[in-house]
Scaffold this active site. Sequence first.
Site, PDB file in Angstrom:
ATOM      1  N   GLN A  97       0.846  -1.201   0.000  1.00  0.00           N
ATOM      2  CA  GLN A  97       0.000   0.000   0.000  1.00  0.00           C
ATOM      3  C   GLN A  97       0.879   1.247   0.000  1.00  0.00           C
ATOM      4  O   GLN A  97       1.603   1.506   0.968  1.00  0.00           O
ATOM      5  CB  GLN A  97      -0.937   0.040   1.211  1.00  0.00           C
ATOM      6  CG  GLN A  97      -1.948   1.184   1.041  1.00  0.00           C
ATOM      7  CD  GLN A  97      -2.849   1.411   2.231  1.00  0.00           C
ATOM      8  OE1 GLN A  97      -2.363   1.541   3.346  1.00  0.00           O
ATOM      9  NE2 GLN A  97      -4.146   1.492   1.996  1.00  0.00           N
ATOM     10  N   TYR A 184      -6.051  10.878   3.859  1.00  0.00           N
ATOM     11  CA  TYR A 184      -4.663  11.163   3.496  1.00  0.00           C
ATOM     12  C   TYR A 184      -4.605  11.983   2.202  1.00  0.00           C
ATOM     13  O   TYR A 184      -5.616  12.512   1.760  1.00  0.00           O
ATOM     14  CB  TYR A 184      -3.852   9.861   3.445  1.00  0.00           C
ATOM     15  CG  TYR A 184      -3.758   9.241   4.825  1.00  0.00           C
ATOM     16  CD1 TYR A 184      -3.015   9.871   5.824  1.00  0.00           C
ATOM     17  CD2 TYR A 184      -4.463   8.091   5.151  1.00  0.00           C
ATOM     18  CE1 TYR A 184      -2.952   9.347   7.112  1.00  0.00           C
ATOM     19  CE2 TYR A 184      -4.414   7.559   6.434  1.00  0.00           C
ATOM     20  CZ  TYR A 184      -3.653   8.197   7.411  1.00  0.00           C
ATOM     21  OH  TYR A 184      -3.605   7.695   8.688  1.00  0.00           O
ATOM     22  N   ARG A 232      -7.244   2.398  -3.012  1.00  0.00           N
ATOM     23  CA  ARG A 232      -8.185   2.355  -1.890  1.00  0.00           C
ATOM     24  C   ARG A 232      -8.878   3.709  -1.747  1.00  0.00           C
ATOM     25  O   ARG A 232      -8.225   4.753  -1.815  1.00  0.00           O
ATOM     26  CB  ARG A 232      -7.443   2.029  -0.588  1.00  0.00           C
ATOM     27  CG  ARG A 232      -8.390   1.649   0.530  1.00  0.00           C
ATOM     28  CD  ARG A 232      -7.677   1.092   1.744  1.00  0.00           C
ATOM     29  NE  ARG A 232      -8.447   0.005   2.312  1.00  0.00           N
ATOM     30  CZ  ARG A 232      -8.606  -0.221   3.613  1.00  0.00           C
ATOM     31  NH1 ARG A 232      -7.997   0.542   4.484  1.00  0.00           N
ATOM     32  NH2 ARG A 232      -9.325  -1.225   4.053  1.00  0.00           N
ATOM     33  N   GLY A 322      -9.639  -6.311   8.688  1.00  0.00           N
ATOM     34  CA  GLY A 322      -8.505  -5.688   9.348  1.00  0.00           C
ATOM     35  C   GLY A 322      -8.255  -6.333  10.694  1.00  0.00           C
ATOM     36  O   GLY A 322      -7.496  -7.308  10.828  1.00  0.00           O
TER      37      GLY A 322
HETATM   38  C1  LIG Z   1      -4.163  -1.047  13.644  1.00  0.00           C
HETATM   39  C2  LIG Z   1      -4.782  -0.560  12.370  1.00  0.00           C
HETATM   40  C3  LIG Z   1      -3.999   0.063  11.419  1.00  0.00           C
HETATM   41  C4  LIG Z   1      -4.540   0.476  10.198  1.00  0.00           C
HETATM   42  N1  LIG Z   1      -3.725   1.020   9.235  1.00  0.00           N
HETATM   43  C5  LIG Z   1      -4.209   1.255   7.998  1.00  0.00           C
HETATM   44  C6  LIG Z   1      -3.327   1.604   6.933  1.00  0.00           C
HETATM   45  O1  LIG Z   1      -2.099   1.670   7.064  1.00  0.00           O
HETATM   46  N2  LIG Z   1      -3.892   1.853   5.711  1.00  0.00           N
HETATM   47  C7  LIG Z   1      -5.248   1.780   5.511  1.00  0.00           C
HETATM   48  O2  LIG Z   1      -5.719   2.025   4.392  1.00  0.00           O
HETATM   49  N3  LIG Z   1      -6.094   1.427   6.500  1.00  0.00           N
HETATM   50  C8  LIG Z   1      -5.605   1.124   7.716  1.00  0.00           C
HETATM   51  N4  LIG Z   1      -6.444   0.667   8.693  1.00  0.00           N
HETATM   52  C9  LIG Z   1      -7.859   0.411   8.372  1.00  0.00           C
HETATM   53  C10 LIG Z   1      -8.052  -1.071   7.996  1.00  0.00           C
HETATM   54  O3  LIG Z   1      -7.438  -1.361   6.766  1.00  0.00           O
HETATM   55  C11 LIG Z   1      -9.545  -1.455   7.872  1.00  0.00           C
HETATM   56  O4  LIG Z   1     -10.121  -0.751   6.818  1.00  0.00           O
HETATM   57  C12 LIG Z   1     -10.306  -1.160   9.153  1.00  0.00           C
HETATM   58  O5  LIG Z   1      -9.647  -1.753  10.265  1.00  0.00           O
HETATM   59  C13 LIG Z   1     -11.734  -1.696   9.080  1.00  0.00           C
HETATM   60  O6  LIG Z   1     -11.752  -3.077   8.923  1.00  0.00           O
HETATM   61  P1  LIG Z   1     -12.079  -4.047  10.184  1.00  0.00           P
HETATM   62  O7  LIG Z   1     -13.389  -3.592  10.736  1.00  0.00           O
HETATM   63  O8  LIG Z   1     -12.152  -5.420   9.558  1.00  0.00           O
HETATM   64  O9  LIG Z   1     -10.974  -3.887  11.144  1.00  0.00           O
HETATM   65  C14 LIG Z   1      -5.920   0.286   9.936  1.00  0.00           C
HETATM   66  C15 LIG Z   1      -6.735  -0.303  10.910  1.00  0.00           C
HETATM   67  C16 LIG Z   1      -6.171  -0.751  12.096  1.00  0.00           C
HETATM   68  C17 LIG Z   1      -7.049  -1.444  13.112  1.00  0.00           C
END
Ligand SMILES: Cc1cc2nc3c(=O)[nH]c(=O)nc-3n(C[C@H](O)[C@H](O)[C@H](O)COP(=O)(O)O)c2cc1C
Length: 368
Positions: A97, A184, A232, A322
């Site tokens: 990413q 971002y 994304r 995630g």
């Molecule tokens: C610890 C953490 C770090 C994350 N870092 C990013 C990231 O670097 N880039 C991004 O697009 N989304 C990031 N996200 C968002 C996740 O990709 C995801 O969209 C979000 O957690 C929702 O999915 P979930 O409900 O299955 O956790 C992050 C989420 C978490 C929990």
Amino acid sequence: MSNLLDRHELGAISLKNRVVMAPMTRARNADCVAASHNATYYGQRAGAGLIVTEGTPVSPQGQGYAFVPGIWSDEQVVGWRGVTDRVHERSGRIFAQLWHVGRLSHSSLQPGQQRPVSASETPADGVMTYAFDHSGGLGFLPVTPPRALTVNEIESVTAEFANAAKNADSAGFDGVELHGANGYIFEQFFNPNSNVREDQYGGSIENRTRFALESVDHVIAAIGDSARVGIRLSPFSQSFDMQPYDEAEQTYLHLGQELAKRNLAYVHINDQFAGGNRVVSKDFLAKFRAAYSGSVILAGGLNQQLAEDYVAEGLIDLAAFGQPFISNPDLPERFRNNWELAVPNKDTFYGGGLEGYTDYPDYGRVSV
Ligand SMILES: Cc1cc2nc3c(=O)[nH]c(=O)nc-3n(C[C@H](O)[C@H](O)[C@H](O)COP(=O)(O)O)c2cc1C
């Protein structure tokens, strides 16, 4: 029969299932170079159909958090090679990413301690990041108000994305995902509250989406294969001081139409939720599908059943998870066997050592 666990052809890439590991920053790289603990972590999760790495900054200026591994230098490419090799040994597939945080940074993380950059000087109010204070100590500090990029500088950032894509290719990644979500840099240009420019990068929908689409085009040219490029997006996101605006739906449908012309691997939609509620409705997904003919991944608050339903309804092709992937390295196997899911410890999401990183066991195994 589960459609989520079937093989899936994603552009030129054959995936073992439709379960995607969502990109997650874990901030465990003091020198900003991926290392063997990252290879262990991603290797443990190679049962995913596709892994998207944590956001990896395309340049020092793109850095918004301490301890995040980048992808601008040769040393970083070598570090990431260890990760891609491990995932491939386990017949996984992995995209990098590519990330530039824009205004969501702190001057202590910026080259020459300068202000971060954005579409305009609009600051992100009330947003904190993990950065260095005056005495060099780490802590949560308010992001530094940005300055606006010049047109030449916008072109330079686009070139940095292209260079990072080349680096990702050299590091053995199966493809790259541009980070156009979560407030971002690209979203700072999409949103007229954070983008008050009066040149060709501000004003109309065409202008506000130009920077992202130009970057996509340069990344495709750098990699030489659009089917290995994804992006994304987080429509209607209100995270990191992104304010709602009237033309949000039209902006994302325009992006969908434009991206459809480029034959990408996929568009990855992240539902950012607002006030605990979904902001990406099924109605919007159906409209996006009509605008964008390629593969769609959805992330955000999914569980197996919801994901199966979205796929069965034809609204998405793949589902990303995630937090469940943090604590369940074998998540697709757990889905397949109806095994219980472990709950992740939020205290170890960001920073620290291996605790909460590589010590979550596969189902039925004891943590080592
Ligand atoms: C610890 C953490 C770090 C994350 N870092 C990013 C990231 O670097 N880039 C991004 O697009 N989304 C990031 N996200 C968002 C996740 O990709 C995801 O969209 C979000 O957690 C929702 O999915 P979930 O409900 O299955 O956790 C992050 C989420 C978490 C929990």
